[in-house]
Write a protein that holds these residues in place. Structure first.
Motif, PDB file in Angstrom:
ATOM      1  N   LYS A  98       0.828  -1.204   0.000  1.00 20.72           N
ATOM      2  CA  LYS A  98       0.000   0.000   0.000  1.00 20.72           C
ATOM      3  C   LYS A  98       0.865   1.258   0.000  1.00 20.72           C
ATOM      4  CE  LYS A  98      -3.850  -2.183   2.460  1.00 20.72           C
ATOM      5  NZ  LYS A  98      -4.711  -2.150   3.674  1.00 20.72           N
ATOM      6  N   GLN A  99       0.415   2.278  -0.706  1.00 22.65           N
ATOM      7  CA  GLN A  99       1.155   3.535  -0.778  1.00 22.65           C
ATOM      8  C   GLN A  99       0.863   4.409   0.439  1.00 22.65           C
ATOM      9  OE1 GLN A  99       0.780   5.707  -4.453  1.00 22.65           O
ATOM     10  NE2 GLN A  99       0.949   3.875  -5.727  1.00 22.65           N
ATOM     11  N   PHE A 100       1.874   5.175   0.840  1.00 23.57           N
ATOM     12  CA  PHE A 100       1.695   6.156   1.897  1.00 23.57           C
ATOM     13  C   PHE A 100       2.601   7.350   1.615  1.00 23.57           C
ATOM     14  CE2 PHE A 100       5.423   3.869   3.238  1.00 23.57           C
ATOM     15  CZ  PHE A 100       6.193   4.771   3.952  1.00 23.57           C
ATOM     16  N   THR A 101       2.354   8.451   2.290  1.00 24.48           N
ATOM     17  CA  THR A 101       3.155   9.668   2.108  1.00 24.48           C
ATOM     18  C   THR A 101       4.268   9.709   3.151  1.00 24.48           C
ATOM     19  OG1 THR A 101       1.248  10.894   1.250  1.00 24.48           O
ATOM     20  CG2 THR A 101       3.124  12.185   2.010  1.00 24.48           C
ATOM     21  N   MET A 102       5.508   9.723   2.690  1.00 30.77           N
ATOM     22  CA  MET A 102       6.654   9.780   3.583  1.00 30.77           C
ATOM     23  C   MET A 102       7.206  11.201   3.613  1.00 30.77           C
ATOM     24  SD  MET A 102      10.179   7.525   3.564  1.00 30.77           S
ATOM     25  CE  MET A 102      11.121   8.705   2.578  1.00 30.77           C
ATOM     26  N   TYR A 103       7.615  11.656   4.803  1.00 32.06           N
ATOM     27  CA  TYR A 103       8.091  13.022   4.979  1.00 32.06           C
ATOM     28  C   TYR A 103       9.612  13.077   5.120  1.00 32.06           C
ATOM     29  CZ  TYR A 103       3.162  13.394   6.240  1.00 32.06           C
ATOM     30  OH  TYR A 103       1.799  13.303   6.250  1.00 32.06           O
ATOM     31  N   LYS A 104      10.194  14.112   4.517  1.00 26.44           N
ATOM     32  CA  LYS A 104      11.624  14.382   4.641  1.00 26.44           C
ATOM     33  C   LYS A 104      11.827  15.892   4.655  1.00 26.44           C
ATOM     34  CE  LYS A 104      14.593  11.865   2.364  1.00 26.44           C
ATOM     35  NZ  LYS A 104      15.380  11.231   1.286  1.00 26.44           N
ATOM     36  N   PHE A 105      12.964  16.335   5.197  1.00 28.53           N
ATOM     37  CA  PHE A 105      13.322  17.739   5.044  1.00 28.53           C
ATOM     38  C   PHE A 105      13.824  17.949   3.619  1.00 28.53           C
ATOM     39  CE2 PHE A 105      13.887  18.153   9.784  1.00 28.53           C
ATOM     40  CZ  PHE A 105      12.956  19.175   9.931  1.00 28.53           C
ATOM     41  N   ARG A 106      13.400  19.031   2.996  1.00 26.09           N
ATOM     42  CA  ARG A 106      13.788  19.303   1.612  1.00 26.09           C
ATOM     43  C   ARG A 106      15.277  19.675   1.558  1.00 26.09           C
ATOM     44  NH1 ARG A 106      13.936  23.937  -1.402  1.00 26.09           N
ATOM     45  NH2 ARG A 106      12.970  25.114   0.297  1.00 26.09           N
ATOM     46  N   SER A 107      16.005  18.981   0.696  1.00 23.50           N
ATOM     47  CA  SER A 107      17.447  19.226   0.575  1.00 23.50           C
ATOM     48  C   SER A 107      17.835  19.815  -0.776  1.00 23.50           C
ATOM     49  CB  SER A 107      18.214  17.914   0.801  1.00 23.50           C
ATOM     50  OG  SER A 107      17.804  16.934  -0.140  1.00 23.50           O
ATOM     51  N   MET A 108      16.858  19.945  -1.684  1.00 23.36           N
ATOM     52  CA  MET A 108      17.129  20.509  -3.004  1.00 23.36           C
ATOM     53  C   MET A 108      16.448  21.863  -3.161  1.00 23.36           C
ATOM     54  SD  MET A 108      16.968  17.347  -5.720  1.00 23.36           S
ATOM     55  CE  MET A 108      18.212  16.066  -5.694  1.00 23.36           C
ATOM     56  N   CYS A 109      16.906  22.623  -4.147  1.00 26.74           N
ATOM     57  CA  CYS A 109      16.322  23.928  -4.425  1.00 26.74           C
ATOM     58  C   CYS A 109      14.895  23.756  -4.953  1.00 26.74           C
ATOM     59  CB  CYS A 109      17.175  24.699  -5.428  1.00 26.74           C
ATOM     60  SG  CYS A 109      17.450  23.834  -6.983  1.00 26.74           S
ATOM     61  N   THR A 110      14.124  24.822  -4.892  1.00 24.87           N
ATOM     62  CA  THR A 110      12.710  24.738  -5.271  1.00 24.87           C
ATOM     63  C   THR A 110      12.501  24.456  -6.759  1.00 24.87           C
ATOM     64  OG1 THR A 110      12.702  27.152  -5.466  1.00 24.87           O
ATOM     65  CG2 THR A 110      11.933  26.212  -3.378  1.00 24.87           C
ATOM     66  N   ASN A 111      13.455  24.836  -7.594  1.00 26.16           N
ATOM     67  CA  ASN A 111      13.325  24.598  -9.042  1.00 26.16           C
ATOM     68  C   ASN A 111      14.145  23.386  -9.488  1.00 26.16           C
ATOM     69  OD1 ASN A 111      15.790  25.857  -8.589  1.00 26.16           O
ATOM     70  ND2 ASN A 111      15.799  26.891 -10.588  1.00 26.16           N
TER      71      ASN A 111
END
Length: 265
Positions: A98-111
């Motif tokens: 089953k799919q779920f939403t996993m959370y991480k801190f963003r490490s890349m630029c927005t673009n």
């Protein structure tokens, strides 16, 4: 061992034991009781699952409270360097496929996605499903640090508290990489018989340096040999590994006059 794989099936009316690749397939009866290979209630497996879930809930709750300053500082640093959300949400494959939403801190630029199109010729991964290159320009300065120290994984404490993940278990793959769920073999799909984790047997046996087929074999091996002792072993090996990462990330070389920098051990 009297049991190997834990699966859930509410349609089971009469306990049955199957054989698959020499491993006993253990199921729950209609009252959600774990059965051993003789069709009897396996209290040891039930105790392990209950204990592990209690530890997950307790430890993740305490960790979220104690690490709240780290969450706040990391979020501020990300937004200060590169405007945009501090968190990244990814669809992953969890227990029972089953799919779920996993959370991480963003490490890349927005673009990052726009830049990827321009950098695609430097992609080191064949097929184009994933993008990887040395010194990826899309990774921010903060992103490099939180990746190196695994701080970017801390938001997954929320996933543990919700029940999507556990501290110890196979790492949940993306829905499209290394391949879609329908393209896993029956043997490989067995890695989804238990709740995925922040770290697992594959991570302490090479992490990303191991190719995917071997990683999945490590995950299936863990499913076949799951135990409290093995979880403790993985935890302490991972803890030692993280200490080394933090030490190297925070190491500042001393430079004496007319000398070259001292390399970290």
């Amino acid at each position: 061992n009297d049991y190997k794989i834990l699966s859930f099936d509410t349609d089971i009316k009469v306990p049955e034991v199957e054989e698959k690749n020499g491993n006993n397939i253990i199921q729950f009866n209609e009252k959600n009781k774990v059965l051993d290979k003789h069709g009897k209630i396996d209290f040891s497996a039930m105790s392990y699952n209950f204990f592990k879930r209690v530890v997950d809930i307790t430890a993740s709750s305490v960790a979220l409270l104690l690490l709240s300053p780290v969450f706040l500082a990391t979020s501020i640093a990300i937004k200060k360097e590169d405007k945009g959300p501090a968190l990244l949400k990814q669809k992953r494959i969890g227990k029972n496929g089953k799919q779920f939403t996993m959370y991480k801190f963003r490490s890349m630029c927005t673009n990052a996605e726009e830049m990827k199109a321009k950098l695609m010729e430097h992609n080191e991964v064949e097929g184009g499903l994933m993008f990887k290159m040395k010194d990826d320009a899309r990774i921010t300065k903060v992103g490099k640090f939180i990746r190196k120290t695994s701080i970017d994984e801390l938001p997954q404490l929320v996933n543990i508290l919700k029940g999507d993940m556990s501290f110890i278990g196979p790492r949940p793959p993306l829905t499209y990489h290394p391949w879609p769920i329908d393209e896993y073999t029956d043997e490989q799909k067995r890695m989804f018989d238990i709740r995925p984790g922040i770290t697992g047997w594959a991570q302490i046996n090479g992490r990303k340096s191991v190719e995917w087929n071997q990683r999945i074999k490590f995950n299936v091996w863990y499913v076949d040999n799951v135990s409290l002792f093995l979880d403790i072993k993985i935890f302490f090996l991972k803890f030692h590994y993280q200490l080394m990462l933090y030490a190297n990330a925070l190491y500042v070389p001393y430079v004496a006059p007319h000398q070259s920098p001292i390399e970290p051990p």
